[in-house]
Scaffold this motif. Sequence first.
Motif, PDB file in Angstrom:
ATOM      1  N   ASP A   1       0.763  -1.138   0.057  1.00 27.21           N
ATOM      2  CA  ASP A   1      -0.045  -0.120   0.040  1.00 27.21           C
ATOM      3  C   ASP A   1       1.091   1.427  -0.031  1.00 27.21           C
ATOM      4  N   VAL A   2       0.403   2.378  -0.644  1.00 23.32           N
ATOM      5  CA  VAL A   2       1.387   3.426  -0.840  1.00 23.32           C
ATOM      6  C   VAL A   2       0.404   4.674  -0.253  1.00 23.32           C
TER       7      VAL A   2
ATOM      8  N   PRO B   1      14.306  -0.560  11.306  1.00 23.68           N
ATOM      9  CA  PRO B   1      12.954  -0.903  11.492  1.00 23.68           C
ATOM     10  C   PRO B   1      12.649  -1.749  12.784  1.00 23.68           C
ATOM     11  N   ILE B   2      11.574  -1.275  13.297  1.00 18.79           N
ATOM     12  CA  ILE B   2      11.023  -1.882  14.693  1.00 18.79           C
ATOM     13  C   ILE B   2       9.879  -2.714  14.260  1.00 18.79           C
ATOM     14  N   ARG B   3       9.193  -2.296  13.256  1.00 20.51           N
ATOM     15  CA  ARG B   3       8.018  -3.153  12.805  1.00 20.51           C
ATOM     16  C   ARG B   3       7.914  -3.032  11.353  1.00 20.51           C
ATOM     17  N   ARG B   4       8.070  -4.050  10.444  1.00 23.94           N
ATOM     18  CA  ARG B   4       7.778  -4.140   9.054  1.00 23.94           C
ATOM     19  C   ARG B   4       6.409  -4.540   8.725  1.00 23.94           C
ATOM     20  N   SER B   5       5.756  -3.532   8.205  1.00 27.45           N
ATOM     21  CA  SER B   5       4.415  -4.015   7.689  1.00 27.45           C
ATOM     22  C   SER B   5       4.040  -2.939   6.602  1.00 27.45           C
ATOM     23  N   ARG B   6       2.724  -2.143   7.025  1.00 31.66           N
ATOM     24  CA  ARG B   6       2.228  -1.530   5.800  1.00 31.66           C
ATOM     25  C   ARG B   6       3.288  -0.614   5.212  1.00 31.66           C
ATOM     26  N   GLY B   7       3.487  -0.425   3.951  1.00 25.55           N
ATOM     27  CA  GLY B   7       4.179   0.260   2.998  1.00 25.55           C
ATOM     28  C   GLY B   7       5.452  -0.661   2.639  1.00 25.55           C
ATOM     29  N   TYR B   8       5.545  -1.857   3.410  1.00 25.65           N
ATOM     30  CA  TYR B   8       6.684  -2.640   2.961  1.00 25.65           C
ATOM     31  C   TYR B   8       6.352  -3.967   2.670  1.00 25.65           C
ATOM     32  N   ALA B   9       5.586  -4.531   3.541  1.00 29.04           N
ATOM     33  CA  ALA B   9       4.929  -6.018   3.000  1.00 29.04           C
ATOM     34  C   ALA B   9       4.076  -5.724   1.758  1.00 29.04           C
ATOM     35  N   PRO B  10       4.098  -6.814   1.084  1.00 23.66           N
ATOM     36  CA  PRO B  10       4.911  -7.933   1.022  1.00 23.66           C
ATOM     37  C   PRO B  10       6.146  -7.885  -0.018  1.00 23.66           C
ATOM     38  N   LEU B  11       6.805  -6.562   0.011  1.00 29.51           N
ATOM     39  CA  LEU B  11       7.912  -6.789  -0.882  1.00 29.51           C
ATOM     40  C   LEU B  11       8.769  -7.964  -0.403  1.00 29.51           C
ATOM     41  N   PRO B  12       9.477  -8.528  -1.456  1.00 29.75           N
ATOM     42  CA  PRO B  12      10.396  -9.448  -1.005  1.00 29.75           C
ATOM     43  C   PRO B  12      11.846  -9.055  -0.620  1.00 29.75           C
ATOM     44  N   LEU B  13      12.607  -9.987   0.060  1.00 29.68           N
ATOM     45  CA  LEU B  13      14.017  -9.645   0.355  1.00 29.68           C
ATOM     46  C   LEU B  13      14.939 -10.688  -0.498  1.00 29.68           C
ATOM     47  N   ALA B  14      15.943 -10.291  -0.927  1.00 23.10           N
ATOM     48  CA  ALA B  14      16.749 -11.192  -1.826  1.00 23.10           C
ATOM     49  C   ALA B  14      17.580 -12.129  -0.884  1.00 23.10           C
ATOM     50  N   LEU B  15      17.637 -13.346  -1.182  1.00 20.15           N
ATOM     51  CA  LEU B  15      18.235 -14.209  -0.401  1.00 20.15           C
ATOM     52  C   LEU B  15      19.784 -14.324  -1.037  1.00 20.15           C
TER      53      LEU B  15
END
Length: 774
Positions: free
Chosen positions: A105-106, A398-412
Motif C-alpha cells: 500500500d502506498v 526498522p522496529i515493525r515491518r508492515s504497511r508500506g513494506y509488506a509484501p515486498l521480497p528480500l533477496a536471499l
Amino acid sequence: MTRARRRMTVRGVVQGVGFRPFVYTTAAELSLSGSVSNDSSGVIVEVEGAQADLAEFARRLRTRPPPLAVVESVDEVAIPVRGGTGFHIADTTRDGGGRTLASPDVAICADCARELGDPLNRRYRHPFINCTNCGPRFTIIAGLPYDRERTSMADFAMCERCAQEYADPTDRRFHAQPIACPDCGPKLAYVGRPANNLVGAVESGVAGSDLSPAADPLNVARELLFAGGILAVKGIGGYHLACDATNESAVAELRRRKRRGDKPFAVMVPDLAAARTIVGVDETSAALLTGPQRPIVLLARGDRAVADSVAPRNPDLGVMLAYTPLHVLLFGLPGDPPGPEALVLTSGNLGGEPICYDDTDARERLAELADGWLSHNRRILVPCDDSVVRLVDGLELPIRRSRGYAPLPLALPVPVPPTLAVGGDLKNTCAVADGRYAWLSQHIGDMDDLATLRAFDDAEQHLEQLTGVQPIQFAVDAHPLYRSTAWARQHAGDRPVRAVQHHHAHIAAVMGEHGLGESATVVGLAFDGTGFGPDGAVWGGEVLLAGYKGFRRLAHLKYVPLAGGDVSVQRPYRMALAHLWAAGIEWSPSIASVDACPANERGVLAHQFETGLGCVPTSSMGRLFDAVSSLAGVRQLADYEAQAAIELEGLARGIAVDTVDYRFVLREDTEPIVIDPAAVLAAVVADATRGVAPAVIGARFHQAVARLVLELALACATESTTVALSGGVFQNALLLSQARTLLQHNGFHVLCHRRLPPNDGGLAFGQILAAGAG
C-alpha cells in the motif's frame, strides 16, 4: 530500416504500479508497435521496431521505471517480425508459470493531494482518490495477476468518466485498478454518537451535494474528536482508534478503554510542518516521514507538548503523517470546521489482539472502546498494521515491518527450496521463500490467543497465494512450547519441520540482510529478552560464531534464576533480586528493588533461588537491563515489554559519562566464556545508595554494555572480524550507537539491521536461511 521484434519478460514489483502505462507511453514515444500484458510471471512485452529504438526501449525498462516499480530482471528474446503500427494493452493472461511481486500500500501522492483540495476538480474531497502512483494495493488484492476483478474494488463498477480515464494512455489513472470517483466509488459513513450525544447514522452523498454539515460523516467525526470523543476510523489495512492527542482526558480515557497500560501511542499529524512542532525533524527523518511508505517514525520530543498520557516517561514520540485521503480530510481542508491538530492513532483492538478490519467485527469488538465509527464500504481483504522505524546515527532501523513494506521480497544470498518459516511467538511475522527470494508477511502480533492464530492462518494462506510458493519444508523456532511451532507441526503433514535455535535465527537474519555468502561466518551478538537454549536454559545474552549452517556458542551472560517466567518480566524488581542473589550482594532494604518487593514475596523468592524450585536459568541481556533499571529506582513494575529498559535508556540519553567505570568481567577460563555482571551490579547499587541520579547510572551502564560488546569482539577476533548485532536489545538507540562506534573504531566490520527489525519480527527470515542451509 531493418525491423526486429522482441519479447521481454519483466519481473519484480511491476503490477499495480503503473508499469503497463509506462510501457505504453515509452513505446509510443519510440514509435514501436506491439503489446503489453500482465501474467503470473510479471509484465510481458512484445515490441517491434528499429534496432536502435528497441535498444533504447530496453534501457528505459531497466533504468527509468515508474516511481513505485522495482525491476528485478528483464529477460529478452528475439521473435519473428509481425508488422503493424499500433501498440496496445492486452488482456491479462493466466499462464507464464513465473512469479510476480505484489506492491505494498502506498501513501497518497502529491498529485492526488492537490486534486483532493481543488474545488474545481471532480474528485474534490473524494476520500478514496488514488492513481497509479498511490493508494491501496496489498490490502485489497485477493490474488495475482493484479487486475480489478481480483481486488475488493470489483464491488464498484466504474462510471463512464472513470472508465475513460482508465483507458486513456495519457492519463495518470491509466489502468489504475482502484480508480474511483464520488459517482462510482466507495461511500463514507458515520455511525454512533455525535458530539451532541445524539445517536444516528448518516451516509455521504457525492461531492457538491447539498448535505448539511451535520449530515456530513467527516464533519460529525471531526466534531466528536474536537469534543474529546474516541473515534474508530477505517483505514487502508484496518480500523484505528483516534482521539485528540492534546486532550489529556481523551487520551487517558482511550488508554483505559484499550487496557494499554503505559505503552506509548502513535501520533498522526496532517503534514511535515505539524510534525516539526512536536518532534525534532532533520533531513533524514523528514524523508522517512514523507516517503511513500509513511511509517511511524520514533523521534525525540519537540518543544510543543502533546498530552502526557500519549507516551508517559518516554523521550520519544512515534509520529506519522496522514497517508490516506481520508486522514487528510479528517484533519480538514481550508474552510472546514476546526478539528484536532494532532491525533492519537492506534490499532483498533484491545491490547494483544489482532487489528480489526472487518466492519461487523469492528462494531462488535470496538463497541466498548469507540464513541463513533467513521467507516466505508470498500472491503479490506488483508489486515495490515502501521510500520514503525527509528533512526540511529542517521541510519534507518526498522522496529515493525508492515504497511508500506509488506509484501515486498528480500533477496536471499543463497538459494533455498520452497520453505515456510513461522517465526516466533512475539511480534510474529511469517515468511515464504523459494530460490533467491523471501517474502515476509505483514506484522501479525503476539501468538497468545485464538484471534491471533486465526490471523496467522489468514496471513500465511494469502502469502502463499500471492507468491505461488508451495512449501516443501517448514522452519520453526526450537522452543518446544511456541504456538507458532505447534501450528507448523500440525499443518506440515509429511513435510519436514526444521527447528532453528532462536539466536542463531537472529544472526542468520542480519547476515542474510547484508548478503553474506553461503560460507561466511561472523561473530554474532544476540542480545534479547528470551530464547530457548539447547541446554534448556533461557538464553538472551549470547555470542555465537555463526554461519547459516550452524553456530558455536563462544560466550554468554552468566546464568541467574528466572522465577515464575513472565511474572519476573512484569516485575523488574524480581530480576534485580535474582541478579543480586547470583552476585552475592545482600538484599539490603536501602536498595530500591528490595524495598519494592513485598516481604512475603522476598521470602518466597529467596527459597526459590536457593532450591531452584520454579526457576529456570537465564542469560538474558534484556532481563539484566530490567534489573539495572529497578536497582537505579527507575521502574519496578512493567506495563509493556521492555518498559524498564526503555525508560532507563531515555534518562541516559545526552548524559556525559564521567571517569567512573562499570566493568563486566570475562571469565575466559571457561568454555564458553562467561560474562559476569557482579562488579557492574555492585557499582550500580553503590551509586544508587549514594544518591547518584538514575540518569547517570543509566549512562554508565549503557557505556559498560557497549564496552562489553567491544571486549567480546576482541576476545573472539581470531574467529572473525565481522561482528553482527541482532536481538531486541539492539533496538536501544543509545546502546547500538555506542557499540557500533566502538567496534568500527577498532577495525571491525559491523552488521546491523537496516531492512528487518532486530527483534523477533525478523526471525522468519533467519529461519529460512538456517533451514535452507541445514
